[in-house]
Write an enzyme that holds these catalytic residues in place. Structure first.
Site, PDB file in Angstrom:
ATOM      1  N   ASN A   1      53.629  49.027  32.033  1.00 47.01           N
ATOM      2  CA  ASN A   1      52.576  50.127  31.366  1.00 47.01           C
ATOM      3  C   ASN A   1      53.504  51.420  31.246  1.00 47.01           C
ATOM      4  O   ASN A   1      53.972  51.921  32.335  1.00 47.01           O
ATOM      5  CB  ASN A   1      51.534  50.330  31.978  1.00 47.01           C
ATOM      6  CG  ASN A   1      50.502  49.170  32.089  1.00 47.01           C
ATOM      7  OD1 ASN A   1      50.551  48.369  31.370  1.00 47.01           O
ATOM      8  ND2 ASN A   1      49.617  48.937  33.253  1.00 47.01           N
TER       9      ASN A   1
ATOM     10  N   HIS B   1      54.726  45.000  36.935  1.00 47.22           N
ATOM     11  CA  HIS B   1      53.731  44.280  37.633  1.00 47.22           C
ATOM     12  C   HIS B   1      54.165  42.775  37.588  1.00 47.22           C
ATOM     13  O   HIS B   1      54.543  42.318  36.436  1.00 47.22           O
ATOM     14  CB  HIS B   1      52.276  44.161  36.842  1.00 47.22           C
ATOM     15  CG  HIS B   1      51.701  45.789  37.032  1.00 47.22           C
ATOM     16  ND1 HIS B   1      50.565  45.777  37.835  1.00 47.22           N
ATOM     17  CD2 HIS B   1      51.851  46.672  36.410  1.00 47.22           C
ATOM     18  CE1 HIS B   1      50.219  47.115  37.712  1.00 47.22           C
ATOM     19  NE2 HIS B   1      51.068  47.733  36.569  1.00 47.22           N
TER      20      HIS B   1
ATOM     21  N   HIS C   1      57.723  51.145  37.102  1.00 51.76           N
ATOM     22  CA  HIS C   1      57.341  49.732  38.136  1.00 51.76           C
ATOM     23  C   HIS C   1      56.907  48.913  37.198  1.00 51.76           C
ATOM     24  O   HIS C   1      56.367  48.751  36.113  1.00 51.76           O
ATOM     25  CB  HIS C   1      56.066  50.051  39.269  1.00 51.76           C
ATOM     26  CG  HIS C   1      54.780  50.442  38.486  1.00 51.76           C
ATOM     27  ND1 HIS C   1      54.815  51.829  38.356  1.00 51.76           N
ATOM     28  CD2 HIS C   1      53.774  49.816  38.247  1.00 51.76           C
ATOM     29  CE1 HIS C   1      53.397  52.057  37.545  1.00 51.76           C
ATOM     30  NE2 HIS C   1      52.967  50.727  37.561  1.00 51.76           N
TER      31      HIS C   1
ATOM     32  N   GLN D   1      49.155  53.301  32.029  1.00 45.28           N
ATOM     33  CA  GLN D   1      50.146  53.701  33.122  1.00 45.28           C
ATOM     34  C   GLN D   1      49.314  54.711  33.921  1.00 45.28           C
ATOM     35  O   GLN D   1      48.876  55.727  33.390  1.00 45.28           O
ATOM     36  CB  GLN D   1      51.427  54.341  32.882  1.00 45.28           C
ATOM     37  CG  GLN D   1      52.241  54.743  33.907  1.00 45.28           C
ATOM     38  CD  GLN D   1      53.718  55.256  33.532  1.00 45.28           C
ATOM     39  OE1 GLN D   1      54.028  55.382  32.410  1.00 45.28           O
ATOM     40  NE2 GLN D   1      54.561  55.318  34.745  1.00 45.28           N
TER      41      GLN D   1
ATOM     42  N   ASP E   1      50.530  44.604  45.048  1.00 49.45           N
ATOM     43  CA  ASP E   1      49.416  45.786  44.401  1.00 49.45           C
ATOM     44  C   ASP E   1      48.267  45.758  45.212  1.00 49.45           C
ATOM     45  O   ASP E   1      47.698  44.819  45.866  1.00 49.45           O
ATOM     46  CB  ASP E   1      48.982  45.399  43.018  1.00 49.45           C
ATOM     47  CG  ASP E   1      48.434  46.398  42.157  1.00 49.45           C
ATOM     48  OD1 ASP E   1      48.943  46.954  41.186  1.00 49.45           O
ATOM     49  OD2 ASP E   1      47.371  46.829  42.697  1.00 49.45           O
ATOM     50  N   ILE E   2      47.720  47.135  45.738  1.00 48.53           N
ATOM     51  CA  ILE E   2      46.453  47.336  46.589  1.00 48.53           C
ATOM     52  C   ILE E   2      45.298  46.557  45.929  1.00 48.53           C
ATOM     53  O   ILE E   2      44.503  46.287  46.680  1.00 48.53           O
ATOM     54  CB  ILE E   2      46.368  48.948  46.599  1.00 48.53           C
ATOM     55  CG1 ILE E   2      45.472  49.162  48.060  1.00 48.53           C
ATOM     56  CG2 ILE E   2      45.854  49.355  45.607  1.00 48.53           C
ATOM     57  CD1 ILE E   2      45.620  50.660  48.616  1.00 48.53           C
TER      58      ILE E   2
HETATM   59  P1  AMP Z   1      49.849  51.332  36.393  1.00 48.30           P
HETATM   60  O1  AMP Z   1      48.430  51.319  35.866  1.00 48.30           O
HETATM   61  O2  AMP Z   1      50.583  50.113  35.449  1.00 48.30           O
HETATM   62  O3  AMP Z   1      50.456  52.559  36.412  1.00 48.30           O
HETATM   63  O4  AMP Z   1      49.899  50.646  37.833  1.00 48.30           O
HETATM   64  C1  AMP Z   1      49.517  51.260  38.870  1.00 48.30           C
HETATM   65  C2  AMP Z   1      49.359  50.030  39.870  1.00 48.30           C
HETATM   66  O5  AMP Z   1      49.288  50.773  41.327  1.00 48.30           O
HETATM   67  C3  AMP Z   1      47.969  49.756  39.999  1.00 48.30           C
HETATM   68  O6  AMP Z   1      47.510  48.131  39.668  1.00 48.30           O
HETATM   69  C4  AMP Z   1      47.281  50.042  41.383  1.00 48.30           C
HETATM   70  O7  AMP Z   1      46.471  49.143  41.806  1.00 48.30           O
HETATM   71  C5  AMP Z   1      48.459  50.470  42.121  1.00 48.30           C
HETATM   72  N1  AMP Z   1      48.582  51.212  43.409  1.00 48.30           N
HETATM   73  C6  AMP Z   1      47.988  52.507  43.322  1.00 48.30           C
HETATM   74  N2  AMP Z   1      48.465  52.809  44.452  1.00 48.30           N
HETATM   75  C7  AMP Z   1      48.628  51.904  45.413  1.00 48.30           C
HETATM   76  C8  AMP Z   1      49.062  51.897  46.711  1.00 48.30           C
HETATM   77  N3  AMP Z   1      48.975  52.843  47.553  1.00 48.30           N
HETATM   78  N4  AMP Z   1      49.530  50.708  47.236  1.00 48.30           N
HETATM   79  C9  AMP Z   1      49.687  49.631  46.312  1.00 48.30           C
HETATM   80  N5  AMP Z   1      49.317  49.699  45.070  1.00 48.30           N
HETATM   81  C10 AMP Z   1      48.867  50.885  44.347  1.00 48.30           C
END
Ligand code: AMP
Ligand code: ZN
Length: 134
Positions: free
Chosen positions: A85, A100, A98, A92, A28-29
């Site tokens: 989520n 986590h 996805h 979400q 995760d970024i």
């Molecule tokens: P959610 O809020 O459950 O939809 O999680 C989305 C997750 O994606 C968040 O924790 C973000 O930090 C992560 N995210 C968004 N863009 C990227 C990306 N380009 N590379 C890696 N993680 C990302």
């Protein structure tokens, strides 16, 4: 195309830790804790309610494999939270299913708390409603 589909296609860079025919795992970024990893089916589906069973089961198996690998990276990794989520109300932000994987450390900044609602709800009627829809 959604951001995770772009990552899967290689159009956006990511820190990939695992890949097979159906699933990828990337860091995760925004690392909630060190090692926070996202398990992402390659086939796009919006969420838990829409994903097909095979993609879901494949992702869950990869989640276990990746958690096991993360647990071996440091003795400080004491456990995990697995989190999905589903929809905006649940937090979400990326509309591509996805999971986590959040490694847990003795002192970290994660707080997942439930209020104690024991005795406040009629469990029989809640269970009945759910069973009627299975
Ligand atoms: P959610 O809020 O459950 O939809 O999680 C989305 C997750 O994606 C968040 O924790 C973000 O930090 C992560 N995210 C968004 N863009 C990227 C990306 N380009 N590379 C890696 N993680 C990302
Ligand atoms: Zn997508």
């Amino acid at each position: 195309m959604c951001v995770f589909c772009e990552i899967i296609k290689g159009n956006i860079p990511s820190k990939k830790v695992y890949e097979d025919d159906n699933t990828i795992a990337i860091l995760d970024i925004s690392q909630a804790t060190v090692g926070h990893t996202l398990i992402i089916p390659k086939k796009h589906s919006k969420n838990l309610l829409e994903i097909d069973e095979k993609s879901y089961l494949d992702a869950m198996l990869v989640a276990k494999k990746v958690a096991s690998a993360i647990s071996k990276t440091s003795n400080d990794v004491l456990g995990f939270n697995l989190l999905n989520n589903c929809n905006e109300v649940a937090g979400q932000t990326v509309d591509h299913f996805h999971i986590h994987i959040i490694p847990r450390y003795k002192k970290d900044d994660i707080k997942l708390e439930f209020i104690d609602n024991q005795g406040k709800f009629d469990l029989d009627s809640i269970a009945k409603k759910i069973k009627e829809n299975m």
